[in-house]
Enzyme design. Structure first.
Site, PDB file in Angstrom:
ATOM      1  N   THR A   1       0.867  -1.166   0.000  1.00  0.00           N
ATOM      2  CA  THR A   1       0.000   0.000   0.000  1.00  0.00           C
ATOM      3  C   THR A   1       0.902   1.214   0.000  1.00  0.00           C
ATOM      4  O   THR A   1       2.118   1.087   0.098  1.00  0.00           O
ATOM      5  CB  THR A   1      -0.913  -0.051   1.256  1.00  0.00           C
ATOM      6  OG1 THR A   1      -1.692  -1.243   1.206  1.00  0.00           O
ATOM      7  CG2 THR A   1      -1.853   1.128   1.380  1.00  0.00           C
TER       8      THR A   1
ATOM      9  N   GLY B   1       1.060  -1.295   5.041  1.00  0.00           N
ATOM     10  CA  GLY B   1       1.444  -2.363   5.956  1.00  0.00           C
ATOM     11  C   GLY B   1       0.358  -3.359   6.265  1.00  0.00           C
ATOM     12  O   GLY B   1       0.422  -4.039   7.292  1.00  0.00           O
TER      13      GLY B   1
END
Length: 581
Positions: free
Chosen positions: A401, A487
């Site tokens: 991400t 994460g």
């Protein structure tokens, strides 16, 4: 020296050098490294600016955003420019084939809004989307190919926000990304390392992604200059036609064809799914934490609710009385995470399909009762969800991400987290960009212990996320900061620990981001390998924690207002930088 030549020199020596020039302030030389091979935390210098700032995952993208701000663009304009460049230079993490959650602060009107650009399941999807032979497939079987692709929401979300908050023409915001796609960008060490590690087997299996990322059978290498003419054409189309250039016409047809005819796990995505997609305004959720007002994104992401729950559970423990990152304080943090994740896993899902009890989960009465389960001297073990009338379920999430924090010259702010899910998404590539595999964020099983799962697959539903873009305000409702991270589910850990560092321990934004990481998802306690904190593993073991020492790949990017100056921090575990003027 232009940015391409600069980065060619920097990346080829395995360094990213953000050099001081007319568009940057106090940006130091920092070492780029792959967090999976980390042996310790490398530090970056705190960046300060008088007027505006951009913090994001790649110097090319930050430079593009800062250029927009200097041309009189808004924070939202800059976010579009940054994201378009990230589609090119950080394809493993985000892009126009994925989705995003965006928080926007309108300084003039003192108004906070949220835009939900989360992907949706196809209209023909059922709860057995990830079933084979009557049973759910493993997560690893589900991630690659067309079946895992949700309707991308990023372009719709950015267009929706631009209509309200944009100052510069939509078309102009694509120029940097188009030019770089044609002229070429320098492949970063992180992108090269992830390709070398072959984290996503689909990239070498599916022809389009294989040809782009493994030309002549070899992975792209750091320092190599790479063009992407197909992406330039796609971006030019979207720049000229707006979202219609993505969701209708030739490009949309190519997306549908790539999904439905994927060599691996053909999917259900249709033209009707694309043309009917809508980004949504969502009301942000806010809670006081000491003298600050912390605001996050509401469901379908679980990030905002879970971060706020964690902070409120901790508030009476007065973590300011502990030294920064002390094991005793981090034990309390881990226990708050256990309780918050138990509730997250049980209750949080798409609010258009499930009654999500956010107000109850964040109520003082409920949190007071939950807080009594925290023991300062021992780990509580597996926490159970509190009692509400809602359904249960887990989903898998992988850490790939990106996060963007921006403040413009008028004081408007954007905190935006975007993703294509697993590294390199579904590995289905079309029009020069990768498509997401966000549908794997659904729970594969529709029932658990005879109960319907809140996050089960349903037609047109948005899968639960952990993205946690966050904005912070002082007690007078003045902007104080923007923070977020990639994460996977650990985003919640990274963001809440950093907020504790900023608010309780009074660290500057870079020092708070640098803190050695600890995470707990209501299971084992992970401590960041190669840090001073790892030497404290026995402390946690003695309290009953099941400890795992491992690499933790946060990618925090934040801005914090100190007096009248903007200060910026970028995570040393990745390649991002902060720039301002």
């Amino acid at each position: 020296m232009n940015v391409c030549k600069l980065l060619s020199v920097c990346f080829s020596s395995m360094l990213i050098i953000a050099c001081t020039h007319s568009s940057t302030v106090e940006i130091s030389q920092v070492e780029a490294r792959d967090p999976e091979a980390a042996t310790g935390i490398k530090h970056k210098k705190l960046v300060t600016a008088e007027h505006a700032m951009v913090v994001a995952a790649n110097p090319y993208a930050v430079e593009a955003g800062l250029k927009v701000l200097k041309l009189g663009g808004s924070a939202f304009d800059a976010a579009i420019a940054v994201q378009m460049v990230l589609t090119l230079v950080e394809p493993q993490s985000s892009g126009i084939g994925g989705g995003a959650f965006i928080l926007h602060w309108d300084e003039k009107h003192k108004k906070l809004t949220g835009i939900d650009g989360r992907e949706t399941a196809p209209a023909t999807a059922t709860s057995e989307l990830f079933f084979e032979n009557g049973s759910p497939v493993s997560w690893h079987q589900a991630v690659v190919g067309g079946r895992s692709v949700g309707v991308p929401g990023l372009i719709a979300a950015l267009e929706l926000g631009h209509k309200k908050y944009g100052r510069l023409p939509w078309k102009s915001l694509f120029k940097s990304a188009i030019d770089l796609s044609i002229q070429g960008f320098v492949v970063s060490p992180r992108l090269a390392s992830l390709l070398e590690k072959k984290l996503n087997p689909g990239v070498e299996t599916l022809a389009a992604s294989q040809a782009y990322f493994y030309p002549n059978g070899r992975a792209l290498t750091a320092g190599q200059v790479k063009t992407n003419l197909a992406l330039a054409a796609s971006l030019r189309l979207i720049a000229e036609q707006g979202s219609e250039g993505f969701y209708q016409g030739q490009l949309a047809a190519q997306i549908v064809d790539a999904v439905q005819n994927s060599l691996v796990a053909p999917g259900l995505l249709s033209m009707n799914d694309l043309t009917s997609y809508q980004a949504k305004w969502r009301e942000p959720i806010c809670q006081t934490y000491h003298s600050y007002n912390v605001c996050g994104f509401a469901p379908p992401t679980s990030g905002g609710t879970t971060v706020l729950s964690t902070l409120k559970l901790l508030e009476p423990f007065n973590l300011a009385d502990f030294s920064a990152n002390s094991p005793a304080a981090l034990h309390l943090l881990s226990q708050a995470w256990r309780l918050s994740f138990a509730d997250r896993n049980h209750y949080l899902a798409d609010p258009d399909f499930v009654d999500v009890p956010v107000e109850q989960l964040l109520s003082d009465e409920y949190l007071h009762a939950r807080r009594q389960l925290i023991n300062q001297d021992s780990d509580m073990g597996l926490a159970q969800a509190g009692l509400f009338d809602a359904s249960a379920g887990l989903s898998h999430q992988q850490p790939s991400t990106t996060h963007i924090s921006i403040v413009d010259q008028w004081g408007n702010a954007v905190s935006m987290t975007s993703s294509i899910e697993m590294a390199f998404g579904s590995a289905v590539m079309v029009g020069g960009f990768l498509l997401n595999n966000q549908l794997t964020d659904f729970s594969f099983a529709a029932e658990k212990s005879g109960e319907l799962v809140a996050n089960r697959v349903e037609a047109n539903k948005r899968p639960r996320s952990s993205m946690a873009p966050t904005l912070v305000f002082d007690q007078h409702n003045n902007f104080k900061g923007a923070i977020g991270s990639p994460g996977g589910a650990r985003i919640i850990n990274y963001v809440s620990q950093t907020l504790v560092g900023l608010i309780d321990w009074r660290l500057d934004i870079q020092s708070a981001i640098d803190l050695a990481k600890i995470t707990n998802l209501n299971g084992s306690t992970a401590i960041e390998k190669g840090t001073d904190l790892a030497a404290q593993a026995d402390y946690f073991s003695d309290l009953g924690h099941k400890v795992v020492v491992r690499d933790l790949n946060s990618g925090l990017h934040g801005i914090w207002l100190e007096g009248s100056k903007l200060t910026g921090g970028a995570d040393p575990r990745r390649e991002g930088v902060a720039m301002g003027y």
